[in-house]
Design an enzyme around this catalytic site. Structure first.
Site, PDB file in Angstrom:
ATOM      1  N   HIS A  95     -11.966  12.077  -4.022  1.00 38.52           N
ATOM      2  CA  HIS A  95     -12.744  11.484  -4.761  1.00 38.52           C
ATOM      3  C   HIS A  95     -11.877   9.943  -4.471  1.00 38.52           C
ATOM      4  O   HIS A  95     -12.845   8.747  -4.570  1.00 38.52           O
ATOM      5  CB  HIS A  95     -12.316  11.230  -6.594  1.00 38.52           C
ATOM      6  CG  HIS A  95     -13.972  11.285  -7.090  1.00 38.52           C
ATOM      7  ND1 HIS A  95     -15.133  10.218  -6.902  1.00 38.52           N
ATOM      8  CD2 HIS A  95     -14.595  11.808  -8.203  1.00 38.52           C
ATOM      9  CE1 HIS A  95     -16.031  10.337  -7.329  1.00 38.52           C
ATOM     10  NE2 HIS A  95     -15.499  11.484  -7.976  1.00 38.52           N
ATOM     11  N   ALA A  96     -11.516   9.503  -4.150  1.00 38.85           N
ATOM     12  CA  ALA A  96     -10.715   8.214  -3.753  1.00 38.85           C
ATOM     13  C   ALA A  96     -11.674   7.777  -1.968  1.00 38.85           C
ATOM     14  O   ALA A  96     -11.656   6.401  -2.507  1.00 38.85           O
ATOM     15  CB  ALA A  96      -9.301   8.212  -3.440  1.00 38.85           C
TER      16      ALA A  96
END
Length: 475
Positions: free
Chosen positions: A141-142
């Site tokens: 998700h980063a």
């Protein structure tokens, strides 16, 4: 940092790294189901993706920690990637059914990504009953939120009438030059300089925050909206507890035309309101069957994009906030349930607007890396999510996908699914991606909280049918 190929990670992106623990994996999944194609092999799939890496810059970025965690990590662009660390081959097994594929996807989701390389994997899953295959993309998700991942998908697939967001030339992105990761002193020096620059932003951010809070409180006093409050208003359920590393995945497909018909039948409701009502209706019936029906309504956290209207599509990063809304599971009538959800979401969006949709994102820039990471690891190790009420009950996300049929090389993409992570205390994620004429609901859970998703997914179609049926009373 201003060095070419090196960029300081935004606080909101870094936060997804800090949140990760052995039992809380912060990757998202994108699943493309492909029609049978004899030209698709593991080698051709791998070489085709590598040839397009020039259009997929996030897939060449590696997260590098700053010594002593003095500031957020930096992204370092890799000149080349090692295919053996990113591409994997599977046979679905069993009868090659969708349930067998879902079981394999759950296994793929059950391990974290390797942080020593760029944070993604691609899994080619062959052996479906019809001779087709599936590609499971696993991305931290980063790297990207749903909107950025959608743009990345456009640079991997070929969709009639659409353009890629980077030049379309399929040139190799693996030159022979060595990677250049900054040395320790350089990372420390730039971390301190960036921290000083960040501190200078605090007074203005404090003023915007205080102004937004005053505006939000005035709105609450004037309108008295029935918007649920995180932690305070979320009832306890069996799937709101501490996680283990294991994951289960399941899907439900509903016709987009039926979702739109339900919206049309309920003036004032949005497409997303209908999605929430379907999820709420399915959860209500499922909880009733389990003898577990909370008296208060379940509460959903809904990720919302904060990109300005008309913004150029992004290929990386997170521009997302959360609004909190009721799923009206305490309302018997399905039509009134949708109306209740619609009323609450209108107020929830206005409260978010009054606060400023970027406020949370701006404050995450000041998250202290070492203390926050240590706290999350300890919290997870102690299984502390089981000690208190969850901030909310379920994540429900809705991202518009391609409206035209897509291909990956010569292979036709027959279906598309996506799901985000589950969190400590919030053991169910329902992510909806539309594809052409359907809306695909994907569910992710921990089997130590929900041992079988099939009884829950069985209630999604009836929940939509209830919204399409005539109302029993004229309200």
């Amino acid at each position: 940092m201003s060095r070419s190929g090196v960029e300081r990670m935004d606080g909101v992106d870094a936060g997804f790294l800090y949140m990760e623990t052995p039992s809380q994996h912060m990757h998202t999944l994108k699943i493309a189901v492909l029609a049978p194609n004899t030209d698709l092999t593991f080698d051709s799939f791998q070489s085709g993706v590598l040839a397009r890496l020039s259009r997929l810059p996030p897939l060449r970025r590696k997260a590098v920690k700053v010594p002593f965690q003095l500031n957020h990590p930096v992204w370092v662009t890799q000149q080349r990637v090692d295919p053996a660390r990113h591409f994997f081959h599977h046979v679905v097994g069993g009868s090659g059914s969708m349930a067998d594929l879902e079981r394999l996807i759950g296994e793929i989701a059950s391990s974290p990504l390797d942080r020593s390389v760029p944070l993604w994997e691609l899994h080619l899953c062959e052996g479906l009953a019809d001779g087709g295959a599936a590609i499971v993309g696993k991305m931290h998700h980063a790297l990207a939120d749903g909107m950025a991942a959608n743009a990345l998908l456009g640079n991997v697939t070929d969709v009639a009438g659409s353009e890629a967001f980077l030049p379309r030339e399929a040139r190799a992105a693996t030159p022979a030059a060595a990677d250049e990761t900054p040395d320790g002193p350089t990372l420390v020096r730039s971390a301190l300089v960036d921290a000083i620059l960040q501190i200078a932003l605090i007074p203005a951010l404090l003023w915007r925050t205080l102004t937004g809070l005053r505006s939000m409180l005035r709105y609450r006093r004037a309108e008295r909206p029935d918007v649920p409050r995180p932690v305070l208003d979320a009832p306890r359920t069996s799937f709101n507890g501490a996680l283990t590393p294991r994951r289960d995945f399941a899907t439900v497909t509903l016709p987009l035309a039926d979702i739109k018909a339900a919206r049309t039948a309920h003036p004032g409701a949005t497409l997303n309101d209908v999605v929430l009502a379907v999820v709420g209706g399915a959860l209500r019936t499922w909880l009733d069957e389990r003898g577990e029906h909370p008296s208060a309504s379940l509460m959903a956290g809904v990720p919302t994009a904060t990109d300005p209207a008309g913004a150029v599509p992004r290929l990386h990063g997170n521009r997302v906030s959360n609004l909190f809304t009721s799923l009206a599971t305490d309302v018997d009538d399905p039509h009134e349930r949708l109306r209740a959800i619609s009323r609450v979401t209108v107020h929830s969006k206005e409260i978010q607007r009054q606060l400023g949709p970027q406020m949370l994102t701006e404050w995450t820039q000041f998250t202290p890396p070492a203390p926050f990471s240590a706290f999350m690891r300890l919290y997870s190790r102690l299984r502390a999510a089981s000690w208190h009420a969850a901030p909310f009950n379920v994540i429900v996300s809705n991202v518009p996908g391609p409206r035209e049929p897509a291909h990956i090389g010569e292979a036709e993409l027959t279906d598309l699914f996506s799901v985000g992570p589950i969190l400590e205390g919030i053991g169910l994620n329902v992510t909806v991606w539309s594809y052409v004429d359907r809306m695909n609901f994907s569910l992710l859970t921990c089997p130590d909280l929900i041992d079988d998703l099939a009884p829950l997914t069985a209630h999604f179609r009836p929940a939509l049918d209830a919204l399409l049926s005539p109302a029993t009373t004229d309200r």
